[in-house]
Design an enzyme around this catalytic site. Structure first.
Site, mmCIF file in Angstrom:
data_model
loop_
_atom_site.group_PDB
_atom_site.id
_atom_site.type_symbol
_atom_site.label_atom_id
_atom_site.label_comp_id
_atom_site.label_asym_id
_atom_site.label_seq_id
_atom_site.Cartn_x
_atom_site.Cartn_y
_atom_site.Cartn_z
ATOM 1 N N SER A 63 0.562 -1.301 0.169
ATOM 2 C CA SER A 63 -0.279 0.165 0.049
ATOM 3 C C SER A 63 0.706 1.164 -0.082
ATOM 4 O O SER A 63 2.322 1.528 0.392
ATOM 5 C CB SER A 63 -0.767 -0.276 1.578
ATOM 6 O OG SER A 63 -1.659 -0.844 1.086
HETATM 7 N N1 SAH Z 1 0.556 -5.625 4.138
HETATM 8 C C1 SAH Z 1 1.122 -6.242 2.984
HETATM 9 C C2 SAH Z 1 0.655 -5.560 1.660
HETATM 10 C C3 SAH Z 1 -0.153 -6.797 1.624
HETATM 11 S S1 SAH Z 1 -1.032 -6.839 -0.388
HETATM 12 C C4 SAH Z 1 1.831 -5.287 2.791
HETATM 13 O O1 SAH Z 1 2.778 -4.521 3.082
HETATM 14 O O2 SAH Z 1 2.928 -5.041 1.527
HETATM 15 C C5 SAH Z 1 -3.108 -7.991 0.453
HETATM 16 C C6 SAH Z 1 -2.218 -9.235 0.944
HETATM 17 O O3 SAH Z 1 -2.830 -10.486 1.303
HETATM 18 C C7 SAH Z 1 -1.103 -10.708 -0.684
HETATM 19 O O4 SAH Z 1 0.532 -10.634 0.374
HETATM 20 C C8 SAH Z 1 -2.029 -11.137 -0.464
HETATM 21 O O5 SAH Z 1 -1.901 -12.349 -0.770
HETATM 22 C C9 SAH Z 1 -2.948 -11.496 0.469
HETATM 23 N N2 SAH Z 1 -3.479 -12.613 0.812
HETATM 24 C C10 SAH Z 1 -4.758 -12.117 0.380
HETATM 25 N N3 SAH Z 1 -5.913 -13.185 0.555
HETATM 26 C C11 SAH Z 1 -5.525 -13.710 2.014
HETATM 27 C C12 SAH Z 1 -6.487 -14.968 2.795
HETATM 28 N N4 SAH Z 1 -7.614 -15.382 2.349
HETATM 29 N N5 SAH Z 1 -5.431 -14.953 3.591
HETATM 30 C C13 SAH Z 1 -3.895 -14.731 3.825
HETATM 31 N N6 SAH Z 1 -3.393 -13.786 3.477
HETATM 32 C C14 SAH Z 1 -4.243 -13.592 1.918
#
Ligand code: SAH
Length: 219
Positions: A63
């Site tokens: 983000s």
């Molecule tokens: N917090 C992260 C940004 C995450 S983007 C950072 O600081 O970089 C959203 C993330 O959520 C992705 O990596 C995606 O793979 C994960 N995601 C999506 N659905 C999910 C689920 N059900 N359980 C765990 N992770 C999930």
């Protein structure tokens, strides 16, 4: 080189965060300290502190700095909390949380992302972050209850397990909406009552799985 990034971090805090109302000293301190570039592929290091999200591989994104700061500030952390993060991604948000509170439990469904984040966070010396590769829509019941839960992927509604795994007095921050636009929602649990506040419009990648979306959105 290190100094350039320190300056870029300072500019990010004074140009992007403070003017938009981020004021919690713990959040500002964390945003000044965590080296965002380290969570990105080398070729993106020069744009690490830009006012926008960036790709981290596997069709996922890190983000925009302001959103990371806003979500963190909305959790009202004071330093002693145990926090659950859903969506480890690059590991950057986990580092910001770990800079502030006592323990971070972070769940990611994509193995390569979780393993890379773990390596980077260990290299940077974080010892209070615990990783799980799993579908995070079920939370992490073995370590519940949590003081705060931060969900960094968008859901159609607030998954029940998060409400169950939240301590009384705790907060959840989660983007809720359809696959292409969402609102950031803060849930507070107070004497068993659930209070919900809308913190404004956002756009996140999808939370995939039971309680989330059936499959990845085509971004
Ligand atoms: N917090 C992260 C940004 C995450 S983007 C950072 O600081 O970089 C959203 C993330 O959520 C992705 O990596 C995606 O793979 C994960 N995601 C999506 N659905 C999910 C689920 N059900 N359980 C765990 N992770 C999930």
């Amino acid at each position: 080189m290190a100094d350039d990034f320190e300056e870029a971090r300072e500019r990010m805090v004074s140009n992007q965060l403070i003017p938009r109302g981020i004021s919690d000293p713990l959040v500002l301190r964390a945003m000044r300290r965590v080296p965002r570039e380290r969570f990105l592929p080398r070729e993106l290091w020069d744009s690490a502190y830009g006012d926008h999200p960036l790709p981290i591989g596997e069709q996922q994104t890190i983000s925009q700095p302001y959103i990371v700061a806003q979500m963190t500030e909305s959790l009202d952390l004071t330093g002693e909390e145990k926090v659950l993060e859903i969506g480890t991604g690059s590991g950057y948000q986990a580092a910001v949380l770990a800079d502030i509170c006592s323990e971070v439990y972070t769940v990611e469904r994509i193995t390569t992302l979780s393993e890379r984040a773990k390596r980077i966070l260990q290299d940077l010396g974080y010892k209070n972050i615990f990783f799980k590769i799993h579908n995070g829509t079920h939370g992490w019941p073995e370590h519940a209850p949590f003081d705060a839960i931060l969900v960094t992927a968008a859901a159609p509604s607030v998954p029940d397990p998060y409400l169950e795994q939240l301590k009384d007095g705790g907060r959840i921050v989660i983007p809720v909406g359809d696959r292409f636009s969402q609102n950031l929602i803060r849930i507070t649990k107070s004497q068993g009552e659930i209070i919900s506040e809308d913190l404004g419009g956002v756009r996140f990648v999808s939370l995939v799985g039971e309680y989330g979306w059936k499959e990845e959105s085509k971004q």
